[in-house]
Write an enzyme that holds these catalytic residues in place. Structure first.
Site, PDB file in Angstrom:
ATOM      1  N   LYS A  68      84.835  32.990  50.552  1.00 19.41           N
ATOM      2  CA  LYS A  68      85.456  33.585  49.371  1.00 19.41           C
ATOM      3  C   LYS A  68      84.379  34.291  48.581  1.00 19.41           C
ATOM      4  CE  LYS A  68      89.063  33.979  46.642  1.00 19.41           C
ATOM      5  NZ  LYS A  68      88.594  35.354  46.396  1.00 19.41           N
ATOM      6  N   LYS A  92      78.347  27.638  44.887  1.00 16.47           N
ATOM      7  CA  LYS A  92      79.288  27.628  43.761  1.00 16.47           C
ATOM      8  C   LYS A  92      80.586  26.943  44.156  1.00 16.47           C
ATOM      9  CE  LYS A  92      79.293  31.451  41.580  1.00 16.47           C
ATOM     10  NZ  LYS A  92      79.533  32.875  41.222  1.00 16.47           N
ATOM     11  N   LYS A 104      80.720  37.562  50.350  1.00 12.28           N
ATOM     12  CA  LYS A 104      80.509  38.636  49.367  1.00 12.28           C
ATOM     13  C   LYS A 104      80.588  39.971  50.081  1.00 12.28           C
ATOM     14  CE  LYS A 104      79.834  38.699  44.883  1.00 12.28           C
ATOM     15  NZ  LYS A 104      80.516  37.800  43.932  1.00 12.28           N
ATOM     16  N   THR A 188      86.418  34.319  34.613  1.00  9.58           N
ATOM     17  CA  THR A 188      84.976  34.070  34.614  1.00  9.58           C
ATOM     18  C   THR A 188      84.488  33.756  33.212  1.00  9.58           C
ATOM     19  OG1 THR A 188      84.671  35.540  36.523  1.00  9.58           O
ATOM     20  CG2 THR A 188      82.723  34.996  35.225  1.00  9.58           C
ATOM     21  N   SER A 357      90.563  32.364  41.429  1.00  7.26           N
ATOM     22  CA  SER A 357      90.875  33.045  42.687  1.00  7.26           C
ATOM     23  C   SER A 357      91.414  32.042  43.705  1.00  7.26           C
ATOM     24  CB  SER A 357      89.630  33.734  43.246  1.00  7.26           C
ATOM     25  OG  SER A 357      89.470  35.031  42.706  1.00  7.26           O
TER      26      SER A 357
END
Length: 428
Positions: A68, A92, A104, A188, A357
């Site tokens: 992710k 994370k 990413k 975020t 997400s």
């Protein structure tokens, strides 16, 4: 962008490995990305010319679930940066106990130079190039720097066209009308606020006597600035890519946001206004100057490597909350630690985006959708729970918060990697 960004990231891993018991197999696996893809994306421009853009997608580790991670459009995007961001995303997701791995992606360009039509062709072309590399059970992209719900919608639609079926779970951060989640756009900044508010209670310091500077008044930075303002914190400085403003008596954040919104071009996908255009009763300053202000809390919410060995000694803030990915270099970590500055790391503080997400992915797969209040309640519970665990690790082992966050993540990653078999298991 330094070509050693991934090596810099691995220094944090090496430091944390001293405090965990995981197999050599697991630690070796985590030093390298599982798969990295570089593609070329030919785009027919509005004037008839053809430009070819370079795109990237990295799946760093999928031991705990499909990878992710966001997609960024930026001139500095390169393979080293994307691999490093995927590395951070791996830790994370583990730190937040999400059943996901780290990924990413990005395209090297200045997106402000493209029209909406060109951006759409570029976004769809990127998905054409990486469609076999992603999927709801393989790798799930999301928005990042200079990408937004509209762009995510184009990408999801293109993937669905390729697969000849509706696939909302392949992309998160989509418009609500295309299966997006309530609260995702602000997640975020909202998640970072939950962590900051919870952690500052441990220092017995009230919001009204706490000064804050925010570097990066974009999506995440503006959200946490607004939430802190509403909670009574004194926001004395904010900045964006063009510069910043400083007011020792405190800024009226809604007014700053209103000005920036009004200054942007409604004809473009990206804003052209800047907070540094607000000069009345405010002092204009650079991004570099903002980082060294005498404030209680500094929030880097822009790009990587903003605080390095070159300027870390000049940082005066007592607490730093990393809303950006990798805003502090490994060399700067040691300087800030020696100064007694508490650094709350990115793999915790900015994890609200990937957490919501994850919520969006779950909602897409189940067909059941939550209200914004439900999303934020779940987000707050997860962020504060994991922040408290990381704080306790830091206190018990007498290690910096960043190292504690990596230790926390490594425990979970190590268990998952070891479950597949280790040298000790095979040769006993």
């Amino acid at each position: 962008m330094s070509t050693s960004l991934l090596s810099d990231a691995n220094r944090r891993l090496e430091r944390a490995l001293k405090y965990v018991k995981i197999s050599e197999d697991a630690s070796e696996r985590l030093k390298f990305p599982k798969a990295s893809l570089k593609v070329s994306i030919p785009v027919r421009m509005d004037n008839g010319s053809l430009r070819v853009f370079e795109g990237y997608r990295v799946r760093y580790d999928d031991t705990r679930g499909p990878t992710k991670g966001g997609i960024r459009f930026h001139p500095n995007v390169n393979m080293d940066e994307v691999q490093s961001l995927a590395f951070w995303m791996t830790f994370k997701c583990a730190a937040l106990n999400l059943p996901l791995g780290g990924g990413k992606g990005g395209i090297t360009l200045n997106p402000k130079e493209l029209s909406k039509f060109e951006l759409e062709r570029l976004s769809r072309g990127y998905i054409d190039a990486i469609a076999d590399f992603i999927g709801p059970d393989v790798d799930i992209p999301a928005p990042d720097v200079y990408t937004n719900p509209m762009i995510m919608g184009w990408m999801m639609d293109q993937y669905s066209i390729i697969r000849r079926q509706l696939c909302p779970a392949v992309i998160t951060g989509k418009p609500l009308s295309m299966g997006g989640s309530q609260g995702r756009d602000a997640a975020t900044g909202t998640g970072a606020f939950f962590v900051l508010a919870a952690m500052m209670q441990k220092f017995d310091k009230s919001p009204h006597e706490t000064t804050v500077a925010v570097q990066g008044f974009g999506n995440a930075g503006s959200v946490i600035a607004r939430l802190l303002f509403e909670a009574g914190y004194k926001i004395v400085a904010v900045s964006d890519s063009q510069g910043g403003v400083y007011c020792p008596d405190g800024l009226d954040i809604p007014s700053v946001q209103q000005f920036k919104n009004a200054a942007r071009s409604v004809k473009a996908v990206y804003c052209e206004g800047s907070v540094c255009s607000i000069v009345e009763n405010h002092q204009v300053l650079t991004n570099e100057e903002l980082l060294t202000l005498d404030v209680d809390i500094l929030i880097p919410a822009a790009l990587e490597n903003q605080i390095t060995a070159a300027n870390a000694a000049d940082v005066q803030a007592r607490y730093i909350f990393e809303v950006a990915n990798g805003p502090i270099s490994a060399d700067a970590d040691e300087i800030l630690e020696a100064k007694g500055i508490y650094v709350f790391p990115d793999i915790l503080v900015n994890a609200g985006g990937v957490t919501v997400s994850y919520f969006e992915w779950v909602q897409n797969r189940s067909g059941l959708y939550w209200t914004e209040e439900e999303v934020n309640q779940r987000l707050s519970r997860m962020m504060v729970t994991e922040a408290d665990k990381i704080w306790r690790i830091s206190q018990e082992l007498a290690i910096p918060l960043r190292t504690a966050a990596y230790v926390h993540a490594l425990d979970r990653l190590g268990d998952a990697l070891n479950a597949k078999g280790t040298r000790e298991y095979y040769v006993g």
